[in-house]
Write a protein that holds these residues in place. Structure first.
Motif, PDB file in Angstrom:
ATOM      1  N   TYR A 299       0.842  -1.198   0.000  1.00 30.65           N
ATOM      2  CA  TYR A 299       0.000   0.000   0.000  1.00 30.65           C
ATOM      3  C   TYR A 299       0.877   1.247   0.000  1.00 30.65           C
ATOM      4  CZ  TYR A 299      -3.028  -3.523   2.220  1.00 30.65           C
ATOM      5  OH  TYR A 299      -3.708  -4.675   2.532  1.00 30.65           O
TER       6      TYR A 299
ATOM      7  N   PRO B 174      -3.406   1.392   5.212  1.00 34.59           N
ATOM      8  CA  PRO B 174      -4.723   1.186   5.826  1.00 34.59           C
ATOM      9  C   PRO B 174      -4.687   1.496   7.319  1.00 34.59           C
ATOM     10  CG  PRO B 174      -3.662  -0.919   5.333  1.00 34.59           C
ATOM     11  CD  PRO B 174      -2.820   0.142   4.715  1.00 34.59           C
TER      12      PRO B 174
ATOM     13  N   CYS C  28       0.771  -0.580   7.866  1.00 36.50           N
ATOM     14  CA  CYS C  28      -0.567  -0.191   8.300  1.00 36.50           C
ATOM     15  C   CYS C  28      -0.448   0.681   9.545  1.00 36.50           C
ATOM     16  CB  CYS C  28      -1.447  -1.411   8.601  1.00 36.50           C
ATOM     17  SG  CYS C  28      -0.916  -2.399  10.017  1.00 36.50           S
TER      18      CYS C  28
END
Length: 594
Positions: free
Chosen positions: A271, A275, A434
């Motif tokens: 990512y 997140p 994350c």
């Protein structure tokens, strides 16, 4: 360059053919071919192959010179033959014909070879760390560390942060770990503490009117060693910002992490926008607030299923009545796995101190059923409900554990990792970042039943403070957050509590009266009384960042001079005894001093 070298050991190329040069370094390897002696000369920059033939008057002297002796070589650059070109090193197309050499530093018999990356006992490696650091892999790790720190420092400056240094000698405070104490000679009987983190100072910098601060800060905690934590000391990128909310901190750190990991690693990022997972969800879905998101397995709570009349697994039903819960992990397409795969995981769980992991596999002939030791205890309708709740299908398997919440979280978290490794589900070529958010402000100690801060005591509680129910402290969430990568916690941070009266209130819940707060945090509470801006920050661990980038499992491999597991420096023999005179100067008397 100077009297020791015209070039370093990584510079010479075909363009330098026929030049007379000087290079200096350590004898990395020797290969004696009778009439020819090949020497790999190594310095910080690389390796150059040197050769000397038997006719040279220096041949015999060089032949008996010990590996790791430091020498200077004068010689001529020649081309290697096509079949002897070494494409693994940048100087691989040339070699240096030695005319003469000079020993600059002699070397005793080596306690461990330097040219090999073979594993050696920790005691030997740390006692002779200066030799260990010459080895290629760890030498490159330490150079990587330097480059990462320089890059981060430059990036922080570009983002408008100013670098300041905070004190090393400070006062003891309850940061969550044991302090290292330093006795004061000028103030007999009193002690400084080495900072566990620059927490209070960086907040005071914000109160002082500076807007964005950072430093590569040394931190000192008297903690036990772990693979991802050095005993004694470590370094972190400490940063703080004024007039910010949580998202402002996230944006800065995400930008920095993405840029740093893309620059220093060829691995992919799962990512670019990390997140956000609430602490409650993390503990439910992953059993940990440090989840490895490369692992696709998710934990589900299926306690309710066992209240059904058409489920007759009595062992779990009885445990649930006494306050236990049931959580499970679903694995995809494991119907063809042998019985030994399932039994080994059950056996492993018992070795971890759990009662085991119950399991079955969904299958369908004429109708839905469950294959496995406990499959017969579930009706078709109960199995359908489990399939729906766990997003499972025919051929998938369910592993279940039952217990009280803390124990249940522990075993399901470990099982999630174990099963993923056994099924080879984790992609080692990915970084999965994350944020863990919404930490509870307080927690209850299971032994004493005392309410304690769960994270950082200086954090701002969430919600409308005028409507906050302080009578239910365990329901209060805080603006606290961790950043996690591949199951490793890189950092903790928070939006700070900048309101003195609120701080007194929160500390009172944790058992501190006003007088104690004033004594423990006098500098902080006093400063906040003179107009403090809303502010927040975070402190990613430098050692752990480099450990991930270097693809190492132990933080020792990216630390220049680490201590051993007992917090001892075997090379410098620290900690050590001190003289009676020194103790007397510090007004210290040792009990039972032999």
């Amino acid at each position: 360059m100077n009297k020791y070298r015209t070039h370093n050991c990584n510079e010479l190329r075909k363009e330098d053919l026929d030049e007379d040069i000087s290079i200096s370094g350590w004898i990395n390897k020797k290969r004696d071919h009778g009439n020819l002696l090949f020497i790999d000369l190594r310095d910080n920059y690389g390796i150059t192959q040197c050769i000397i033939d038997k006719e040279n008057k220096n041949f015999l002297d060089l032949e008996k010179t010990q590996l790791e002796t430091v020498i200077k070589v004068n010689g001529k650059v020649v081309s290697r033959s096509d079949e002897t070109i070494n494409k693994d090193i940048k100087t691989g197309e040339i070699e240096v014909v030695i005319k003469e050499f000079e020993i600059l530093g002699t070397c005793k018999e080596l306690p461990m070879p330097v040219f090999s990356d073979q594993e050696y006992a920790e005691e030997i490696r740390l006692k002779y760390r200066f030799l260990d650091l010459r080895r290629k892999k760890i030498h490159e790790n330490i150079i990587l560390r330097s480059k990462v720190i320089s890059y981060i420092r430059n990036e922080m400056t570009k983002l408008g942060f100013l670098e300041f240094q905070t004190p090393i000698l400070t006062s003891s405070s309850p940061e969550g770990a044991r302090d290292f104490l330093v006795p004061s000679r000028l103030n007999p009987g009193k002690f400084y503490a080495l900072p566990q983190a620059p927490q209070q100072f960086k907040q005071l910098i914000m109160v002082s009117g500076f807007d964005k601060y950072f430093q590569i800060a040394p931190c000192f905690r008297d903690e036990d060693a772990r693979a991802d934590r050095s005993p004694g000391e470590f370094y972190q990128l400490d940063l703080e910002m004024s007039f910010v909310e949580q998202e402002d901190v996230f944006n800065v750190v995400e930008t920095l992490m993405v840029n740093t990991f893309k620059k220093f690693s060829n691995k992919k990022l799962m990512y670019d926008k990390f997140p956000k997972i609430s602490y409650a969800d993390a503990m439910l879905k992953y059993g940990s607030d440090k989840p490895d998101l490369r692992n696709p397995l998710v934990i589900n709570d299926i306690t309710e299923i066992f209240t059904r009349e058409d489920v007759s697994f009595e062992i779990f039903k009885k445990l649930i009545k006494s306050g236990s819960n049931v959580r499970c992990i679903s694995t995809k397409n494991t119907k063809d796995k042998p019985r030994s795969f399932f039994d080994n995981i059950d056996k492993w769980a018992k070795e971890q101190g759990a009662s085991g992991l119950a399991y079955f596999t969904f299958e369908k002939d004429s109708d839905l059923s469950a294959k496995g030791p406990i499959g017969k205890f579930f009706s078709k309708e109960a199995l359908e409900e489990i399939m729906k709740k766990t997003n499972s299908g025919i051929g998938d398997s369910i592993f279940m554990a039952c217990g009280k919440q803390k124990n249940l979280e522990k075993i399901t978290s470990l099982a999630r990792d174990k099963i993923a490794k056994d099924l080879d589900l984790i992609d080692d070529d990915i970084f999965a970042f994350c944020w863990i958010v919404d930490y509870p402000m307080f927690e209850k100690d299971e032994t004493t039943n005392k309410i304690e801060f769960s994270h950082n005591p200086f954090s701002m509680p969430q919600g409308d403070l005028t409507e906050q129910n302080f009578e239910k402290p365990l329901d209060i969430l805080a603006y606290q957050y961790d950043i996690v990568c591949n199951g490793i916690e890189l950092s903790s941070g928070a939006i700070r509590n900048h309101k003195p009266e609120l701080m007194y209130k929160l500390f009172s819940i944790a058992g501190y009266d006003k007088k104690q707060v004033n004594e423990k945090f006098s500098g902080m509470i006093n400063a906040l009384s003179y107009g403090a801006p809303p502010h927040g920050g975070i402190a990613p661990g430098i050692d752990r960042i480099v450990m991930l980038l270097a693809n190492e499992k132990n933080i020792r491999e990216v630390t220049m001079f680490p201590m051993n597991q007992n917090a001892q420096d075997l090379m410098m023999k620290a900690p050590s005894n001190v003289s009676e005179e020194q103790l007397k100067e510090l007004s210290i008397v040792l009990k039972n001093n032999k």
